[in-house]
Structures are given as C-alpha cells and as structure tokens.
Design a protein around this motif. Structure first.
Motif, PDB file in Angstrom:
ATOM      1  N   LEU A   1       0.836  -1.213   0.000  1.00 27.61           N
ATOM      2  CA  LEU A   1       0.000   0.000   0.000  1.00 27.61           C
ATOM      3  C   LEU A   1       0.865   1.256   0.000  1.00 27.61           C
ATOM      4  N   VAL A   2       1.983   1.220   0.759  1.00 25.96           N
ATOM      5  CA  VAL A   2       2.877   2.382   0.786  1.00 25.96           C
ATOM      6  C   VAL A   2       3.387   2.677  -0.625  1.00 25.96           C
TER       7      VAL A   2
ATOM      8  N   HIS B   1       0.560   4.111  -2.843  1.00 30.66           N
ATOM      9  CA  HIS B   1       0.259   5.516  -2.555  1.00 30.66           C
ATOM     10  C   HIS B   1       1.400   6.427  -3.024  1.00 30.66           C
ATOM     11  N   GLN B   2       2.648   5.940  -2.902  1.00 28.22           N
ATOM     12  CA  GLN B   2       3.790   6.744  -3.356  1.00 28.22           C
ATOM     13  C   GLN B   2       3.709   7.004  -4.856  1.00 28.22           C
TER      14      GLN B   2
ATOM     15  N   TYR C   1       1.084   9.770  -5.186  1.00 29.06           N
ATOM     16  CA  TYR C   1       1.643  11.023  -4.673  1.00 29.06           C
ATOM     17  C   TYR C   1       2.667  11.604  -5.651  1.00 29.06           C
TER      18      TYR C   1
ATOM     19  N   ALA D   1      -5.066  17.886   1.694  1.00 27.94           N
ATOM     20  CA  ALA D   1      -5.281  16.514   2.141  1.00 27.94           C
ATOM     21  C   ALA D   1      -5.811  15.689   0.986  1.00 27.94           C
ATOM     22  N   LEU D   2      -5.239  14.519   0.837  1.00 28.49           N
ATOM     23  CA  LEU D   2      -5.672  13.629  -0.227  1.00 28.49           C
ATOM     24  C   LEU D   2      -5.862  12.248   0.377  1.00 28.49           C
ATOM     25  N   ALA D   3      -7.108  11.864   0.553  1.00 25.09           N
ATOM     26  CA  ALA D   3      -7.381  10.506   1.013  1.00 25.09           C
ATOM     27  C   ALA D   3      -7.262   9.595  -0.204  1.00 25.09           C
ATOM     28  N   LEU D   4      -6.579   8.490  -0.049  1.00 29.49           N
ATOM     29  CA  LEU D   4      -6.339   7.612  -1.192  1.00 29.49           C
ATOM     30  C   LEU D   4      -6.894   6.236  -0.945  1.00 29.49           C
TER      31      LEU D   4
END
Lengths: 78, 107
Positions: free
Chosen positions: A46-47, A50-51, A54, A68-71
């Motif tokens: 997941l990291v 998300h990277q 981002y 803020a960005l909820a992913l």
C-alpha cells in the motif's frame, strides 16, 4: 484549490491504465479523495501504491494546493 | 536535506518501536488525520511516541523527503515507514496493523 479534472489527468499521465475517481470531501477544493485502480499496483505494498499516486501530484501537494488527499488504491480484479 | 537533519530524523525514529510524526501532541492533535492515527494506537492500547511537526519546520519539511511521502501524519514501526492515515485505517480494519505492532513489541 485545484480542479478535480486536473487531478484526475495528472494521475492518468503517470498511470495511463488507471481508473480514477476524484471527489471533493469538503467543497473547499483542498480536501480530496481519490480512488485509483491500476495494474501498476499489482504486487506492490500500500505504501508503494500511494507513493506512485503522490508522485503524480508532487507539485500540488508541495504547494499545499491540495492539503489533504485521502487515497484508496487497488489493482484490478481478474 | 542535510546529513544533520537526516540524522536527527533517524534518531527520532529510533526512540521508540512505534513512532508517529503528527500535527499537535498526542493529547491534543491539531489535525483530523493525526487524530485518527492517535485514536487507532490508543484503541490498540500500545505505547508509542510522537513528534509534533508544527513545533519544528525543519522536521516538518524534512520528514516528507525522508519518507518520500508528502503528507503528515507518518507512522514508523521498528524503524520502517508504514504509511499515513489511510493505510493505518486500512491495515487496522484488515488486522495487519495489529500483527505488525505485536511483532514489533515482541522483538
């Protein structure tokens, strides 16, 4: 404040196969939620997923145009 | 990022098995996302340490580069970057976070 369409196209520029949905959570244009489904996420943590997202939005996040960005990310189901 | 700043961050992370970079203090988070992470660890009932990035602009910027992660909060378990608020929620719901925490505290 950013345009939701612009966020969607920035993500797609990085992940061309992605299905992207961007929502504005507060109406203020800076608290966003993006749901991204892409084959690029297969076998990634997941990291790492998300990277990748981002990375596509680096400038907007650094300038705090997006505060803020909820992913929610996932690989496509076969 | 200067080597000194990098070392400061590494030293902070090494202070505790669970270390959270957040906005505000544990008892008074200054951001909803930081609050969510604090609530998760409080619910798990584990001991953890936090650093208030609002108190230190250098760390606030530096940690983003250090973790290749543009937002706060950021959670480290046993020196490894675990993620921000969304990942904490996802892994808490799936039970993965509890596992990581147990392994870390047992080590």
């Amino acid at each position: 404040m950013v345009d939701l369409k612009q966020v969607e196209s920035l993500i797609k520029a990085k992940l061309p196969d992605a299905q992207v949905t961007v929502e504005d959570l507060t109406g203020g244009g800076d608290h966003l939620q993006a749901t991204v489904i892409s084959a690029a996420f297969t076998d990634k943590s997941l990291v790492q997923q998300h990277q990748l997202v981002y990375g596509a939005l680096q400038a907007e996040l650094a300038s705090e145009a997006i505060h803020a960005l909820a992913l929610k990310t996932s690989a496509p189901q076969n | 990022m200067t080597p000194e700043l990098k070392q400061r961050i590494a030293d902070l992370i090494a202070q505790d098995k669970i270390f959270v970079f957040m906005k505000g203090a544990k008892l008074m988070p200054q951001c909803g996302f930081s609050n969510t992470v604090v609530q998760i660890f409080n619910t798990l009932g584990v001991s953890y340490s936090t650093f208030d990035v609002l108190s230190d602009p250098e760390i606030r910027q530096g940690i983003k580069e250090y973790s290749s992660w543009p937002t706060i909060p950021q959670v480290y378990i046993n020196g490894k970057f675990i993620g921000g608020c969304d990942i904490m929620i996802a892994e808490y719901e799936s039970g993965e976070l509890q596992q990581k925490v147990e392994v870390a505290l047992a080590s």
